[in-house]
Design a protein around this motif. Structure first.
Motif, PDB file in Angstrom:
ATOM      1  N   LYS A 295     -16.084 -10.138 -22.192  1.00 15.17           N
ATOM      2  CA  LYS A 295     -14.779  -9.679 -21.680  1.00 15.17           C
ATOM      3  C   LYS A 295     -13.730 -10.767 -21.793  1.00 15.17           C
ATOM      4  CE  LYS A 295     -16.131  -6.168 -18.314  1.00 15.17           C
ATOM      5  NZ  LYS A 295     -16.479  -5.896 -16.915  1.00 15.17           N
ATOM      6  N   GLY A 296     -14.181 -11.986 -22.129  1.00 20.83           N
ATOM      7  CA  GLY A 296     -13.227 -13.086 -22.318  1.00 20.83           C
ATOM      8  C   GLY A 296     -12.979 -13.894 -21.062  1.00 20.83           C
ATOM      9  N   THR A 297     -13.719 -13.571 -19.998  1.00 21.61           N
ATOM     10  CA  THR A 297     -13.550 -14.382 -18.785  1.00 21.61           C
ATOM     11  C   THR A 297     -14.589 -15.491 -18.839  1.00 21.61           C
ATOM     12  OG1 THR A 297     -15.060 -12.947 -17.628  1.00 21.61           O
ATOM     13  CG2 THR A 297     -12.737 -12.498 -17.314  1.00 21.61           C
ATOM     14  N   SER A 298     -14.162 -16.711 -18.605  1.00 17.69           N
ATOM     15  CA  SER A 298     -15.188 -17.756 -18.639  1.00 17.69           C
ATOM     16  C   SER A 298     -14.942 -18.768 -17.527  1.00 17.69           C
ATOM     17  CB  SER A 298     -15.216 -18.448 -19.991  1.00 17.69           C
ATOM     18  OG  SER A 298     -14.063 -19.190 -20.183  1.00 17.69           O
ATOM     19  N   LEU A 299     -16.036 -19.272 -17.017  1.00 16.76           N
ATOM     20  CA  LEU A 299     -15.966 -20.259 -15.941  1.00 16.76           C
ATOM     21  C   LEU A 299     -16.364 -21.618 -16.503  1.00 16.76           C
ATOM     22  CD1 LEU A 299     -17.746 -17.960 -13.368  1.00 16.76           C
ATOM     23  CD2 LEU A 299     -15.314 -18.552 -13.380  1.00 16.76           C
ATOM     24  N   LYS A 300     -16.042 -22.667 -15.752  1.00 21.41           N
ATOM     25  CA  LYS A 300     -16.317 -24.035 -16.219  1.00 21.41           C
ATOM     26  C   LYS A 300     -17.797 -24.241 -16.570  1.00 21.41           C
ATOM     27  CE  LYS A 300     -14.906 -28.563 -14.686  1.00 21.41           C
ATOM     28  NZ  LYS A 300     -14.811 -29.345 -13.479  1.00 21.41           N
ATOM     29  N   GLY A 301     -18.665 -23.687 -15.736  1.00 27.99           N
ATOM     30  CA  GLY A 301     -20.109 -23.875 -15.927  1.00 27.99           C
ATOM     31  C   GLY A 301     -20.660 -23.128 -17.128  1.00 27.99           C
ATOM     32  N   GLN A 302     -19.805 -22.349 -17.793  1.00 32.52           N
ATOM     33  CA  GLN A 302     -20.285 -21.578 -18.947  1.00 32.52           C
ATOM     34  C   GLN A 302     -19.857 -22.196 -20.272  1.00 32.52           C
ATOM     35  OE1 GLN A 302     -18.489 -17.966 -17.595  1.00 32.52           O
ATOM     36  NE2 GLN A 302     -20.423 -17.165 -16.797  1.00 32.52           N
ATOM     37  N   LYS A 303     -19.237 -23.390 -20.203  1.00 34.03           N
ATOM     38  CA  LYS A 303     -18.702 -24.005 -21.424  1.00 34.03           C
ATOM     39  C   LYS A 303     -19.804 -24.237 -22.459  1.00 34.03           C
ATOM     40  CE  LYS A 303     -15.783 -27.734 -23.149  1.00 34.03           C
ATOM     41  NZ  LYS A 303     -16.463 -27.714 -24.420  1.00 34.03           N
ATOM     42  N   ASP A 304     -20.968 -24.741 -21.994  1.00 37.47           N
ATOM     43  CA  ASP A 304     -22.055 -25.010 -22.963  1.00 37.47           C
ATOM     44  C   ASP A 304     -22.532 -23.725 -23.627  1.00 37.47           C
ATOM     45  OD1 ASP A 304     -23.234 -24.051 -20.609  1.00 37.47           O
ATOM     46  OD2 ASP A 304     -24.794 -25.586 -20.501  1.00 37.47           O
ATOM     47  N   LEU A 305     -22.637 -22.654 -22.829  1.00 37.42           N
ATOM     48  CA  LEU A 305     -23.089 -21.368 -23.368  1.00 37.42           C
ATOM     49  C   LEU A 305     -22.104 -20.841 -24.421  1.00 37.42           C
ATOM     50  CD1 LEU A 305     -24.896 -18.820 -23.265  1.00 37.42           C
ATOM     51  CD2 LEU A 305     -23.532 -18.046 -21.326  1.00 37.42           C
ATOM     52  N   ILE A 306     -20.825 -20.935 -24.105  1.00 36.41           N
ATOM     53  CA  ILE A 306     -19.804 -20.426 -25.039  1.00 36.41           C
ATOM     54  C   ILE A 306     -19.743 -21.306 -26.283  1.00 36.41           C
ATOM     55  CG2 ILE A 306     -17.313 -20.015 -25.325  1.00 36.41           C
ATOM     56  CD1 ILE A 306     -17.312 -19.249 -22.315  1.00 36.41           C
ATOM     57  N   ASP A 307     -19.761 -22.624 -26.087  1.00 39.51           N
ATOM     58  CA  ASP A 307     -19.697 -23.536 -27.248  1.00 39.51           C
ATOM     59  C   ASP A 307     -20.862 -23.283 -28.208  1.00 39.51           C
ATOM     60  OD1 ASP A 307     -17.456 -24.641 -26.209  1.00 39.51           O
ATOM     61  OD2 ASP A 307     -18.362 -26.572 -25.629  1.00 39.51           O
ATOM     62  N   LEU A 308     -22.073 -23.152 -27.641  1.00 35.96           N
ATOM     63  CA  LEU A 308     -23.243 -22.953 -28.523  1.00 35.96           C
ATOM     64  C   LEU A 308     -23.187 -21.575 -29.189  1.00 35.96           C
ATOM     65  CD1 LEU A 308     -25.913 -24.060 -29.627  1.00 35.96           C
ATOM     66  CD2 LEU A 308     -27.066 -23.153 -27.620  1.00 35.96           C
ATOM     67  N   SER A 309     -22.819 -20.551 -28.421  1.00 31.46           N
ATOM     68  CA  SER A 309     -22.749 -19.193 -28.995  1.00 31.46           C
ATOM     69  C   SER A 309     -21.745 -19.153 -30.140  1.00 31.46           C
ATOM     70  CB  SER A 309     -22.324 -18.175 -27.933  1.00 31.46           C
ATOM     71  OG  SER A 309     -23.230 -18.178 -26.863  1.00 31.46           O
ATOM     72  N   PHE A 310     -20.575 -19.738 -29.923  1.00 24.97           N
ATOM     73  CA  PHE A 310     -19.532 -19.696 -30.967  1.00 24.97           C
ATOM     74  C   PHE A 310     -19.964 -20.499 -32.192  1.00 24.97           C
ATOM     75  CE2 PHE A 310     -15.386 -18.335 -28.614  1.00 24.97           C
ATOM     76  CZ  PHE A 310     -16.091 -17.302 -27.997  1.00 24.97           C
ATOM     77  N   LYS A 311     -20.646 -21.614 -31.949  1.00 29.83           N
ATOM     78  CA  LYS A 311     -21.108 -22.426 -33.083  1.00 29.83           C
ATOM     79  C   LYS A 311     -22.110 -21.636 -33.926  1.00 29.83           C
ATOM     80  CE  LYS A 311     -21.565 -26.070 -35.535  1.00 29.83           C
ATOM     81  NZ  LYS A 311     -20.476 -26.791 -36.180  1.00 29.83           N
ATOM     82  N   LEU A 312     -23.067 -20.979 -33.240  1.00 33.46           N
ATOM     83  CA  LEU A 312     -24.092 -20.211 -33.959  1.00 33.46           C
ATOM     84  C   LEU A 312     -23.450 -19.032 -34.704  1.00 33.46           C
ATOM     85  CD1 LEU A 312     -26.771 -20.264 -31.111  1.00 33.46           C
ATOM     86  CD2 LEU A 312     -27.096 -21.285 -33.359  1.00 33.46           C
ATOM     87  N   ALA A 313     -22.524 -18.337 -34.017  1.00 35.08           N
ATOM     88  CA  ALA A 313     -21.852 -17.192 -34.663  1.00 35.08           C
ATOM     89  C   ALA A 313     -21.022 -17.673 -35.859  1.00 35.08           C
ATOM     90  CB  ALA A 313     -20.977 -16.465 -33.647  1.00 35.08           C
ATOM     91  N   SER A 314     -20.386 -18.843 -35.713  1.00 36.03           N
ATOM     92  CA  SER A 314     -19.548 -19.333 -36.825  1.00 36.03           C
ATOM     93  C   SER A 314     -20.424 -19.660 -38.034  1.00 36.03           C
ATOM     94  CB  SER A 314     -18.700 -20.538 -36.397  1.00 36.03           C
ATOM     95  OG  SER A 314     -19.502 -21.693 -36.321  1.00 36.03           O
ATOM     96  N   LEU A 315     -21.616 -20.203 -37.789  1.00 41.23           N
ATOM     97  CA  LEU A 315     -22.517 -20.489 -38.917  1.00 41.23           C
ATOM     98  C   LEU A 315     -22.940 -19.192 -39.612  1.00 41.23           C
ATOM     99  CD1 LEU A 315     -24.734 -23.321 -37.401  1.00 41.23           C
ATOM    100  CD2 LEU A 315     -23.263 -23.512 -39.414  1.00 41.23           C
ATOM    101  N   MET A 316     -23.142 -18.144 -38.812  1.00 44.72           N
ATOM    102  CA  MET A 316     -23.528 -16.856 -39.408  1.00 44.72           C
ATOM    103  C   MET A 316     -22.409 -16.342 -40.313  1.00 44.72           C
ATOM    104  SD  MET A 316     -25.375 -15.271 -36.082  1.00 44.72           S
ATOM    105  CE  MET A 316     -26.416 -13.905 -36.484  1.00 44.72           C
ATOM    106  N   LEU A 317     -21.173 -16.517 -39.877  1.00 44.67           N
ATOM    107  CA  LEU A 317     -20.033 -16.041 -40.679  1.00 44.67           C
ATOM    108  C   LEU A 317     -19.836 -16.898 -41.925  1.00 44.67           C
ATOM    109  CD1 LEU A 317     -17.601 -15.317 -37.720  1.00 44.67           C
ATOM    110  CD2 LEU A 317     -18.527 -13.608 -39.290  1.00 44.67           C
ATOM    111  N   ILE A 318     -19.963 -18.204 -41.758  1.00 42.64           N
ATOM    112  CA  ILE A 318     -19.715 -19.109 -42.900  1.00 42.64           C
ATOM    113  C   ILE A 318     -20.822 -18.950 -43.958  1.00 42.64           C
ATOM    114  CG2 ILE A 318     -19.568 -21.541 -43.604  1.00 42.64           C
ATOM    115  CD1 ILE A 318     -18.327 -22.053 -40.742  1.00 42.64           C
ATOM    116  N   LYS A 319     -22.060 -18.915 -43.513  1.00 40.17           N
ATOM    117  CA  LYS A 319     -23.182 -18.873 -44.469  1.00 40.17           C
ATOM    118  C   LYS A 319     -23.279 -17.541 -45.204  1.00 40.17           C
ATOM    119  CE  LYS A 319     -24.349 -23.014 -43.834  1.00 40.17           C
ATOM    120  NZ  LYS A 319     -24.245 -24.028 -44.873  1.00 40.17           N
ATOM    121  N   THR A 320     -22.622 -16.500 -44.661  1.00 34.91           N
ATOM    122  CA  THR A 320     -22.608 -15.217 -45.374  1.00 34.91           C
ATOM    123  C   THR A 320     -21.296 -15.044 -46.151  1.00 34.91           C
ATOM    124  OG1 THR A 320     -21.772 -14.223 -43.336  1.00 34.91           O
ATOM    125  CG2 THR A 320     -24.119 -13.973 -43.770  1.00 34.91           C
TER     126      THR A 320
END
Ligand code: URA
Length: 471
Positions: A295-320
């Motif tokens: 939903k786009g709401t994020s709390l401070k304690g979720q930064k690691d989760l969001i950073d890792l998720s976006f990194k993994l998703a970005s690799l999926m987009l770049i490698k394809t």
């Protein structure tokens, strides 16, 4: 006459694919009289390199029930002790892939991608990445697992959504991947059946923590999905299967080598698992956290989760080749979060797999625990440790994970971290909010949660989330 020749030519042409397939199958067929399991066990015991045919023989014959468990466990133990070369590990993976059905997505023009983690605590990245990538046009046929030991499982988390089914036959799985863009299911009996049998035996014969056996087990299931690209998240730290960084790097490199040998693009990230990822641990709590992030709401304690998720998703987009570079990939990801299409895709997936999509808007539709206990800071200072393994074990005792093979999971229980490593706390601030249903279980789990926390007066260095990327 010409007509007859033309008809013969057409007939041969029509038969060609079947013929090629038959020849292909013959290539993996071996003369079983040439081999004996005792010779193969002794060869590995004596640390000699096995041939492709010897490995094929073991996998085929064990899967078909023609090798006894005592001999198979001796063989697996010999692998555990003497390791396998990169080539042997690829032969083993290939044999396990071909022990069952290989899903064929050739009719789809979109790239077929998946992401897999070696298992962590609070790791719900798959559930964030899959709808993001599917909403950006990729196809994600995700075959996931249940909780293993202290680590949480994507399937258990999804089953906390009322009605959600992770059991789909091959036809509906393929149809949902095509129509919805994402389908998350459990390993079916036809996919890598050799892995199912070998894994169960390893579990009870002391050979789980073997690098070639872990790598071939994970990769055989994933590569049977018919992928173009696989992104691996290899965890390292207290809450990971591989606790030592060097071992995690070795596992990552082994999986890269398997991908190269078997012609699938694999990228592996080694990421930190010393503290839980995000803020929630426990099945329905984690799904609620996923919904909040989509939903786009994020709390401070979720930064690691969001950073890792976006990194993994970005690799999926770049490698394809669906994104030019990281900047483009991040912009695309942010767009589908901001315009709601990633959330909409998650909702579509829930509906398609029989779940109640209203959970997106009404958290009361999830099972809720009866009680809350706030674990408070015993002193002021900085959080140095939030031990992922201890927190996971505490959550398992509350009922969030299985203690025996047929334990019933309590979806509603778990923990919410109000602080993360590096946070400053005043004495009596809540650090962990525990959701529970039984005083007895809380009593058993409490010391694990208490021991997980270390507070000190100096500022700790923040753990590096993404430690290394293997291409
Ligand atoms: N996950 C798997 O699928 N297999 C292993 O051996 C370890 C983790």
């Amino acid at each position: 006459m010409i007509l007859l020749k033309k008809a013969t030519f057409l007939f041969i042409l029509l038969l060609t694919p079947f013929f090629i397939e038959a020849v292909d199958n013959l290539k993996t067929d071996i003369d079983k009289t040439e081999f004996h399991i005792l010779d193969i066990i002794q060869k590995k015991r004596d640390n000699k390199e096995l041939s492709k045919n010897e490995i094929n023989y073991f996998v085929q014959e064990y899967t078909n029930g023609n090798i006894a468990n005592y001999q198979a466990s001796a063989f697996l133990m010999a692998i555990f002790i003497n390791d396998m070369s990169a080539e042997e590990t690829s032969f083993l993976t290939d044999a396990m892939i071909h022990s069952g059905t290989i899903i064929n997505f050739d009719e789809l023009k979109e790239p077929i991608v998946d992401k897999h983690s070696t298992g962590g605590v609070g790791d719900k990245t798959s559930l964030i990445i899959a709808p993001i990538c599917a909403s950006l046009g990729l196809r994600v046929p995700m075959i996931s697992g249940r909780g293993l030991g202290h680590t949480g499982g994507t399937l258990d988390k999804l089953e906390s959504i009322p009605g959600f089914s992770v059991d789909q036959d091959n036809e509906s799985y393929k149809r949902l991947v095509k129509d919805v863009g994402v389908c998350i299911i459990g390993q079916t009996k036809d996919i890598a059946p050799a892995d199912k049998k070998i894994y169960a035996l390893r579990d009870v014969s002391g050979s789980v923590e073997s690098l070639p056996l872990i790598a071939s087990s994970i990769m055989s299931k994933k590569m049977a999905e018919g992928l173009d690209v696989l992104i691996m998240d290899v965890k390292t730290g207290s809450g990971a299967l591989m606790k030592k960084y060097e071992d995690s790097c070795k596992l990552a490199q082994t999986m890269i080598d398997i991908g190269k040998n078997l012609n699938t693009k694999v990228v592996a990230i080694v990421s930190d698992m010393n503290q839980p990822l995000g803020m929630c641990i426990g099945n329905s709590l984690e799904i609620m956290e996923v919904i909040g992030i989509l939903k786009g709401t994020s709390l401070k304690g979720q930064k690691d989760l969001i950073d890792l998720s976006f990194k993994l998703a970005s690799l999926m987009l770049i490698k394809t080749n669906c994104a030019e570079d990281e900047k483009d990939a991040y912009a695309q990801i942010q767009k589908v979060i901001d315009n709601g299409s990633a959330l909409e895709k998650f909702k579509e997936m829930i509906t398609a797999q029989g779940g109640n999509p209203d959970v997106i808007y009404d958290q009361n539709l999830f099972e809720q625990s009866d009680f809350r206990y706030c674990l408070k800071a015993s002193r002021s200072g900085y959080i140095h440790t939030l031990d992922a393994l201890k927190i996971a074990k505490g959550c398992t005792l509350l009922g969030a994970g299985r203690q025996t093979i047929d334990s019933q999971i309590d979806f509603s229980v778990g923990a919410i971290l109000h602080k993360k490593i590096g946070s400053f706390v005043n004495q009596e601030d809540t650090i962990i909010e525990i959701h529970y249903n039984s005083e007895e279980k809380l009593k058993a789990a409490l010391s694990l949660f208490e021991d997980a926390i270390i507070i000190d007066e100096d500022v700790p260095s923040k753990p590096l989330l993404i430690k290394k990327i293997f291409n």
